[in-house]
Scaffold this active site. Structure first.
Site, PDB file in Angstrom:
ATOM      1  N   TYR A  52       0.718  -1.092  -0.142  1.00 26.35           N
ATOM      2  CA  TYR A  52       0.034   0.043   0.137  1.00 26.35           C
ATOM      3  C   TYR A  52       0.820   1.459   0.063  1.00 26.35           C
ATOM      4  CZ  TYR A  52      -4.060  -2.921   1.195  1.00 26.35           C
ATOM      5  OH  TYR A  52      -5.111  -3.654   1.338  1.00 26.35           O
ATOM      6  N   LEU A 217     -17.891  -0.539  -0.157  1.00 31.20           N
ATOM      7  CA  LEU A 217     -18.721   0.392  -0.680  1.00 31.20           C
ATOM      8  C   LEU A 217     -18.557   0.540  -1.961  1.00 31.20           C
ATOM      9  CD1 LEU A 217     -18.854   3.064   2.186  1.00 31.20           C
ATOM     10  CD2 LEU A 217     -20.418   1.376   1.788  1.00 31.20           C
ATOM     11  N   GLY A 220     -18.128  -3.226  -8.940  1.00 27.79           N
ATOM     12  CA  GLY A 220     -16.676  -4.007  -9.748  1.00 27.79           C
ATOM     13  C   GLY A 220     -15.757  -4.517  -8.834  1.00 27.79           C
TER      14      GLY A 220
END
Length: 305
Positions: A52, A217, A220
């Site tokens: 990340y 939330l 795809g």
């Protein structure tokens, strides 16, 4: 906030986890404010991965934590490893090296939970087992788990790894309901009746593995939030109506929808806004009835047999 015993391991974490994938966009002081807001809302669990922000997410979190009144021993920090530039790597050497880097960036002596990020088809289970043994024995990792793995992959690991696999991160939310679709459409001709994940939901429940839904939330893969997407008008209208009944927001109801499932999932929310953290954390206090849960499921474009 409610708390759960993750995988029956004795490791207690908040029912809602704060995902830290995007905090590389923030300054140390902004991350400190975010962490403080999460703590004030009762969130004690923070999700990371070595990739990340190219490692900066862990780095800025470690630096920011020192600026807060939050004690390391009062929170649960988990991180993930195994994704590299263009390939996956569950070799013992990479797992050990990745954890050492995460500890350095997070400015901590241990992570509470280490997850294998994406399945590596070249995995040698004995190498994973050796790395886990070394890291757990050294006190650098306290618990282990996986991410995005199906039951057969979990069984393969469990046959070699001595530590319990206590968590499995899987994509799930109102705009990505595959985890429950096949179980609702057994013996039907609907496309949603096809079992694509090997029955991951039921497997994890049977073996006491906590599911941690990610991108809750999003629609795809990671295409954007459905809360502001005109393509999900029926779902958003339904969420707004339920939110009005509970005096809260559609986003909070969308997270509460996940928490309503008896699998006792632990959704990961990835906001970088302190006010949004407090808002979504309130989902743990909302109990949706069965009729409302199914109404939202149908509003998301699903049908029942």
């Amino acid at each position: 906030m409610k708390y759960i015993d993750i995988g029956g391991s004795g490791l207690l974490g908040s029912a809602v986890t704060l995902g830290c994938m995007r905090i590389d966009q923030l300054s140390e002081s902004e991350v400190a404010t975010l962490v403080g807001a999460a703590a004030d809302a009762g969130i004690t669990m923070f999700d990371h991965a070595d990739i990340y922000g190219g490692g900066r997410c862990e780095e800025v979190f470690g630096a920011a934590l020192a600026q807060t009144g939050v004690r390391r021993e009062d929170i649960v920090v988990q991180t993930k490893c195994g994704i590299r530039d263009g390939f996956f790597d569950f070799s013992a050497e990479h797992i050990r090296t990745s954890v050492e880097g995460s500890l350095r960036r997070l400015r901590t002596d241990y992570v509470d939970l280490l997850l294998l990020h994406r399945p590596d088809t070249l995995m040698e289970p004995d190498e994973v087992a050796a790395a886990f043994d070394d890291l757990v024995t050294a006190g650098k990792v306290r618990h282990v788990g996986v991410s995005n793995q199906n039951p057969a992959q979990l069984e393969l690991l469990r046959a070699h790894v001595r530590q319990p696999l206590i968590a499995n991160q899987l994509q799930f939310g109102l705009a990505h309901t595959a985890l429950v679709d096949s179980g609702l459409n057994v013996n039907t001709g609907f496309d949603t009746g096809v079992v694509r994940d090997g029955g991951a939901l039921e497997y994890c429940r049977l073996h006491g593995i906590t599911i941690q839904p990610w991108s809750v939330l999003q629609h795809g893969h990671i295409a954007g939030t459905f809360l502001t997407d005109p393509g999900f008008r029926e779902l958003n209208d339904a969420l707004a109506a339920v939110a009005a009944e509970h005096g809260t927001t559609p986003g909070t109801i969308a997270v509460a929808w996940i928490l309503r499932h008896p699998a006792r999932m632990q959704p990961v929310v990835g906001t970088t806004k302190p006010a949004r953290v407090a808002e979504l954390a309130r989902a743990a206090e909302i109990d949706l009835d069965r009729e409302t849960w199914y109404a939202l499921y149908r509003a998301a474009g699903n049908r029942l047999p």
